[in-house]
Design a protein around this motif. Structure first.
Motif, mmCIF file in Angstrom:
data_model
loop_
_atom_site.group_PDB
_atom_site.id
_atom_site.type_symbol
_atom_site.label_atom_id
_atom_site.label_comp_id
_atom_site.label_asym_id
_atom_site.label_seq_id
_atom_site.Cartn_x
_atom_site.Cartn_y
_atom_site.Cartn_z
ATOM 1 N N ASP A 29 43.697 -88.727 58.273
ATOM 2 C CA ASP A 29 42.877 -88.166 59.343
ATOM 3 C C ASP A 29 43.599 -88.131 60.689
ATOM 4 N N ASP A 30 44.526 -89.037 60.909
ATOM 5 C CA ASP A 30 45.166 -89.163 62.216
ATOM 6 C C ASP A 30 46.590 -88.642 62.256
ATOM 7 N N TYR A 31 47.075 -88.098 61.133
ATOM 8 C CA TYR A 31 48.493 -87.785 61.028
ATOM 9 C C TYR A 31 48.749 -86.337 60.624
ATOM 10 N N ALA A 32 49.908 -85.860 61.033
ATOM 11 C CA ALA A 32 50.469 -84.628 60.491
ATOM 12 C C ALA A 32 51.507 -85.020 59.445
ATOM 13 N N ILE A 33 51.508 -84.285 58.340
ATOM 14 C CA ILE A 33 52.458 -84.527 57.264
ATOM 15 C C ILE A 33 53.314 -83.285 57.092
ATOM 16 N N ALA A 34 54.602 -83.473 56.991
ATOM 17 C CA ALA A 34 55.511 -82.332 56.873
ATOM 18 C C ALA A 34 56.509 -82.541 55.746
ATOM 19 N N TRP A 35 57.008 -81.432 55.242
ATOM 20 C CA TRP A 35 58.115 -81.415 54.300
ATOM 21 C C TRP A 35 59.304 -80.769 54.990
ATOM 22 N N GLY A 65 54.513 -67.886 50.274
ATOM 23 C CA GLY A 65 54.184 -67.138 49.067
ATOM 24 C C GLY A 65 54.746 -67.754 47.803
ATOM 25 N N ARG A 66 55.662 -68.697 47.937
ATOM 26 C CA ARG A 66 56.232 -69.365 46.748
ATOM 27 C C ARG A 66 55.889 -70.856 46.720
ATOM 28 N N PHE A 67 55.876 -71.480 47.847
ATOM 29 C CA PHE A 67 55.571 -72.910 47.937
ATOM 30 C C PHE A 67 54.140 -73.080 48.447
ATOM 31 N N THR A 68 53.438 -74.051 47.907
ATOM 32 C CA THR A 68 52.129 -74.424 48.416
ATOM 33 C C THR A 68 52.079 -75.939 48.557
ATOM 34 N N ALA A 69 51.092 -76.416 49.282
ATOM 35 C CA ALA A 69 50.942 -77.848 49.484
ATOM 36 C C ALA A 69 49.499 -78.248 49.205
ATOM 37 N N SER A 70 49.325 -79.453 48.752
ATOM 38 C CA SER A 70 47.986 -79.974 48.517
ATOM 39 C C SER A 70 47.992 -81.467 48.803
ATOM 40 N N ALA A 71 46.811 -82.068 48.789
ATOM 41 C CA ALA A 71 46.715 -83.496 49.088
ATOM 42 C C ALA A 71 45.613 -84.128 48.277
ATOM 43 N N ASP A 72 45.830 -85.368 47.916
ATOM 44 C CA ASP A 72 44.793 -86.182 47.298
ATOM 45 C C ASP A 72 44.490 -87.277 48.316
ATOM 46 N N ASN A 73 43.452 -87.064 49.119
ATOM 47 C CA ASN A 73 43.172 -88.001 50.204
ATOM 48 C C ASN A 73 42.854 -89.400 49.697
ATOM 49 N N ALA A 74 42.176 -89.469 48.568
ATOM 50 C CA ALA A 74 41.807 -90.778 48.029
ATOM 51 C C ALA A 74 43.038 -91.609 47.673
ATOM 52 N N LYS A 75 44.106 -90.917 47.250
ATOM 53 C CA LYS A 75 45.328 -91.618 46.850
ATOM 54 C C LYS A 75 46.390 -91.565 47.935
ATOM 55 N N LEU A 76 46.032 -90.982 49.104
ATOM 56 C CA LEU A 76 46.986 -90.849 50.206
ATOM 57 C C LEU A 76 48.296 -90.235 49.719
ATOM 58 N N THR A 77 48.168 -89.179 48.948
ATOM 59 C CA THR A 77 49.350 -88.524 48.390
ATOM 60 C C THR A 77 49.301 -87.039 48.717
ATOM 61 N N VAL A 78 50.429 -86.517 49.143
ATOM 62 C CA VAL A 78 50.549 -85.085 49.373
ATOM 63 C C VAL A 78 51.577 -84.531 48.408
ATOM 64 N N LEU A 80 54.100 -81.017 47.318
ATOM 65 C CA LEU A 80 54.708 -79.728 47.606
ATOM 66 C C LEU A 80 54.976 -79.058 46.270
ATOM 67 N N HIS A 81 54.274 -77.955 46.022
ATOM 68 C CA HIS A 81 54.410 -77.239 44.762
ATOM 69 C C HIS A 81 55.394 -76.093 44.964
ATOM 70 N N MET A 82 56.479 -76.136 44.244
ATOM 71 C CA MET A 82 57.544 -75.140 44.394
ATOM 72 C C MET A 82 57.472 -74.178 43.220
ATOM 73 N N THR A 83 56.986 -72.976 43.491
ATOM 74 C CA THR A 83 56.892 -71.938 42.476
ATOM 75 C C THR A 83 58.010 -70.926 42.696
ATOM 76 N N ASP A 84 58.562 -70.421 41.600
ATOM 77 C CA ASP A 84 59.648 -69.438 41.685
ATOM 78 C C ASP A 84 60.772 -69.929 42.597
ATOM 79 N N PRO A 85 61.271 -71.130 42.376
ATOM 80 C CA PRO A 85 62.362 -71.618 43.223
ATOM 81 C C PRO A 85 63.617 -70.771 43.044
ATOM 82 N N LYS A 86 64.408 -70.726 44.100
ATOM 83 C CA LYS A 86 65.637 -69.939 44.102
ATOM 84 C C LYS A 86 66.811 -70.868 44.387
#
Length: 126
Positions: A29-35, A65-78, A80-86
């Motif tokens: 809730d208090d943080y920004a998360i980056a890759w 359009g190729r990478f997406t991000a998601s989070a599981d707040n309960a597990k404090l885990t984010v 990075l889904h890499m689709t069609d990597p080059k």
């Protein structure tokens, strides 16, 4: 605050790979998360970020359009889904956190983030 990253490895072009970043000692809730990523001989660049304080998100044009991000707040885990990597996605990838409400207003900057993982190698090759 502690971040632990996992999921790197080798993947073929056009495949799929997910990186995970598990946090402890803070709440999303208090943080920004980056890759970020850093290829040999290049500067570390911001790939994606999400800021819970103001809801802002960002994806670099090179991965939009190729990478997406998601989070599981309960597990404090984010994730990075890499689709069609080059091959040009080959780099060491880092997860980082910032106790800030402005760290994701545009491309994330290394200097804005206080907590980092050790990095994980992602190699895209056939």
């Amino acid at each position: 605050v502690q971040l632990v990253e996992s999921g790197g490895g080798s993947v073929q072009p056009g495949g799929f790979l997910t990186l995970s970043c598990a946090g402890s000692g803070f709440t999303f809730d208090d943080y920004a998360i980056a890759w970020f990523r850093q290829a040999p001989g290049k500067e570390r660049e911001g790939v994606s970020c999400f800021s819970a304080p103001d809801g802002s998100t960002f994806f670099a044009d090179s991965v939009k359009g190729r990478f997406t991000a998601s989070a599981d707040n309960a597990k404090l885990t984010v994730f990075l889904h890499m689709t069609d990597p080059k091959p040009e996605d080959t780099a060491v990838y880092y997860c980082a956190a910032a106790n800030s409400d402005y760290a994701c207003r545009g491309p994330p900057k290394v200097i804005s983030y206080d907590y980092w993982t050790q990095g994980t190698q992602v190699t895209v090759s056939s």
